[in-house]
Motif scaffolding. Sequence first.
Motif, PDB file in Angstrom:
ATOM      1  N   VAL A 166      71.918  61.182  33.656  1.00 50.37           N
ATOM      2  CA  VAL A 166      72.615  60.383  34.663  1.00 50.37           C
ATOM      3  C   VAL A 166      72.729  58.958  34.148  1.00 50.37           C
ATOM      4  O   VAL A 166      71.727  58.363  33.741  1.00 50.37           O
ATOM      5  CB  VAL A 166      71.864  60.408  36.007  1.00 50.37           C
ATOM      6  CG1 VAL A 166      72.475  59.413  36.988  1.00 50.37           C
ATOM      7  CG2 VAL A 166      71.899  61.811  36.600  1.00 50.37           C
ATOM      8  N   ALA A 207      75.235  55.453  39.260  1.00 54.06           N
ATOM      9  CA  ALA A 207      75.234  56.053  40.598  1.00 54.06           C
ATOM     10  C   ALA A 207      75.776  55.043  41.591  1.00 54.06           C
ATOM     11  O   ALA A 207      75.782  53.830  41.346  1.00 54.06           O
ATOM     12  CB  ALA A 207      73.822  56.484  40.997  1.00 54.06           C
ATOM     13  N   VAL A 241      68.458  64.611  35.373  1.00 50.40           N
ATOM     14  CA  VAL A 241      68.470  63.163  35.556  1.00 50.40           C
ATOM     15  C   VAL A 241      68.354  62.391  34.249  1.00 50.40           C
ATOM     16  O   VAL A 241      68.648  61.193  34.218  1.00 50.40           O
ATOM     17  CB  VAL A 241      67.373  62.696  36.526  1.00 50.40           C
ATOM     18  CG1 VAL A 241      67.687  63.145  37.933  1.00 50.40           C
ATOM     19  CG2 VAL A 241      66.001  63.168  36.084  1.00 50.40           C
ATOM     20  N   SER A 289      77.686  63.530  45.959  1.00 53.77           N
ATOM     21  CA  SER A 289      76.429  64.234  46.244  1.00 53.77           C
ATOM     22  C   SER A 289      76.605  65.524  47.008  1.00 53.77           C
ATOM     23  O   SER A 289      75.753  66.418  46.937  1.00 53.77           O
ATOM     24  CB  SER A 289      75.484  63.300  47.012  1.00 53.77           C
ATOM     25  OG  SER A 289      74.918  62.341  46.155  1.00 53.77           O
ATOM     26  N   ARG A 347      66.425  58.594  40.236  1.00 49.80           N
ATOM     27  CA  ARG A 347      66.587  59.680  39.266  1.00 49.80           C
ATOM     28  C   ARG A 347      65.283  60.477  39.123  1.00 49.80           C
ATOM     29  O   ARG A 347      64.638  60.471  38.087  1.00 49.80           O
ATOM     30  CB  ARG A 347      67.022  59.123  37.915  1.00 49.80           C
ATOM     31  CG  ARG A 347      68.427  58.547  37.907  1.00 49.80           C
ATOM     32  CD  ARG A 347      68.803  57.934  36.581  1.00 49.80           C
ATOM     33  NE  ARG A 347      67.922  56.813  36.260  1.00 49.80           N
ATOM     34  CZ  ARG A 347      67.377  56.632  35.057  1.00 49.80           C
ATOM     35  NH1 ARG A 347      67.599  57.495  34.075  1.00 49.80           N
ATOM     36  NH2 ARG A 347      66.606  55.589  34.842  1.00 49.80           N
ATOM     37  N   TRP A 370      77.175  60.296  41.632  1.00 50.53           N
ATOM     38  CA  TRP A 370      76.411  60.178  40.384  1.00 50.53           C
ATOM     39  C   TRP A 370      77.373  60.236  39.204  1.00 50.53           C
ATOM     40  O   TRP A 370      78.294  61.055  39.181  1.00 50.53           O
ATOM     41  CB  TRP A 370      75.427  61.337  40.238  1.00 50.53           C
ATOM     42  CG  TRP A 370      74.545  61.591  41.414  1.00 50.53           C
ATOM     43  CD1 TRP A 370      74.886  62.203  42.587  1.00 50.53           C
ATOM     44  CD2 TRP A 370      73.161  61.247  41.536  1.00 50.53           C
ATOM     45  NE1 TRP A 370      73.795  62.273  43.415  1.00 50.53           N
ATOM     46  CE2 TRP A 370      72.725  61.691  42.808  1.00 50.53           C
ATOM     47  CE3 TRP A 370      72.239  60.617  40.693  1.00 50.53           C
ATOM     48  CZ2 TRP A 370      71.417  61.526  43.261  1.00 50.53           C
ATOM     49  CZ3 TRP A 370      70.942  60.453  41.137  1.00 50.53           C
ATOM     50  CH2 TRP A 370      70.539  60.903  42.409  1.00 50.53           C
ATOM     51  N   VAL A 372      72.399  58.407  48.014  1.00 55.54           N
ATOM     52  CA  VAL A 372      73.253  58.400  46.829  1.00 55.54           C
ATOM     53  C   VAL A 372      74.558  59.109  47.178  1.00 55.54           C
ATOM     54  O   VAL A 372      74.569  60.288  47.523  1.00 55.54           O
ATOM     55  CB  VAL A 372      72.576  59.083  45.629  1.00 55.54           C
ATOM     56  CG1 VAL A 372      73.472  58.974  44.395  1.00 55.54           C
ATOM     57  CG2 VAL A 372      71.210  58.460  45.342  1.00 55.54           C
TER      58      VAL A 372
END
Length: 555
Positions: free
Chosen positions: A197, A200, A194, A144, A224, A237, A234
Amino acid sequence: MDNIINYLNLVTLLLFFAISDSFGGNLDDFLRCVSNDDSNPILINTPSSSTYSSVLNFTVRNLRFSGPDTPKPFAIINPSQASHVQGGVICAKNHGVHIRVRSGGHDFEGLSYVAHGVPFVLIDMAKLNSVSVDTDDNTAWVESGASMGELYYKLGLETSGFGFPGGVQPNVGVGGFLSGGGYGLMVRKYGLAVDNVVDAQVVDANGRLVDRDSMGEDLFWAIRGGGGGSFGIVVAWKLKLVPVPSIVTSFTAFRIWDQNSTNLVHKWQLVAPEIDERLFIGAMVTAANSGEGGGRIMGVFLYSLFLGRAEEVISIMENNFPEVGLRMEDCVESNWVESMAYPASGFVTAKDMNFLLDRTPLTNGRYKTKSDYATEPISQTALHGIWERFNAKGIQTVQLVLIPYGGKMNKFSETDTPSPHRARYPIKIAYYVTWDTLEGDSRHLEWTRELYDYMTPFVSKSPKAAYVNYRDLDIGRNNEEGIPTSYEEAGVWGLKYFGDNFERLVEVKTKVDPYNLFRHEQSIPPVAAQVKISSGNDVACDKMEYLPNLIGLAM
């Protein structure tokens, strides 16, 4: 300057001691808690540390939130591994300490590094910035604290045929960007960031490190696009990379304001969301003072990315948007990663990848941003009303930033992620004003609110939608401790950001963080928060240039 910095450091230090005295020693206990593992040391900066100010200010992007009166954290935790984040969360929970979490510092209201009315610790994710690319399955794990530029740079080293539909500004932190949905120059081809994604790693309210399988689909859905600072931290990811052609084309076009400019902007609304989904055309109307006594200058700037060759995009533009008069000399062909370095350089060069690694902000002033979505084209009469306001006396630089959706965005359901603004919202709008001095705060903030109110009849309604990554406390807020007085109060801003998804977000919050450990002035509340408060439990433990600054495009 050194004397001023020393003075500010002294003020911060004195405030730290005052807070420590009034907080019954919990701060000291917290610091001992997070630093008690000699085998796994964690970097902690307090106001007495020589590096405190430099670490705190490194990713402060809005000078409205860096003055001597701005509340400062009593400690900055700089985790370099996931266990450090876990330790920080567990210790904060056990000692009733408020947390703020920062990745790139682009929260437009400073909520990622400022808390009012409560002592707080800042968990700064900057050292958690690794990027690992798997070319076998075309995915990447990104921590992140990495910047978008660092992600793009690594992709350029590891793969030539894949990219990621992230933001334009290179120093935006991945964590905050993805937490709010995130859009970029490939949004019309591949959707929001997102939407790409696939996994995570999250530190939850109990300090557990969980992945998609162990956190469950509800929490995975919420992180997300549900906004940062609500559900957990988070740490990393997993991104699905998307195919890109070997040659892409960027183009820019700037037009000094004339009688045809309104026609150009109006036509943009009809074309940009409907054109070939490989083509993104953003529009930015900017007004600024040209110099002392030089009057006001206004212009339209178009910037674009096309996933293909220049000859093809020129043909598409001639057939759909001939008013631009696009020429070959307006176009820059490059590979995809170079196309990301091009806006990072201020649209100067696509050949210097170092621009992607520069964390220095393109602007460093005071600003305010608000957002809207247009569900249908804004009339020329309404546009003229905007231009009149752009010439307001005493206002420095203002921008109207128009982002086209359409394309792939029309194919996602409004409930696929918490980000609901899809097919029914073809145009995203940002109003952005910048100024230099503290004395200008009141006038410029008032101006943005007046423009926002003026736009009400011309944009989305019931609710008037807003983009959560363009955080705006004017549309509603929890109290200074991050707790709404009622669910209905939180819904005032929550429905603007999330529409009907707000209710589900509240349900997820109540399930994963019932004591509201992760909270701020616009965090998702648990339904039981007010009960916990009334029962006495501590919820805390619970100059004008015609190159855009791109801050409105960053997220």
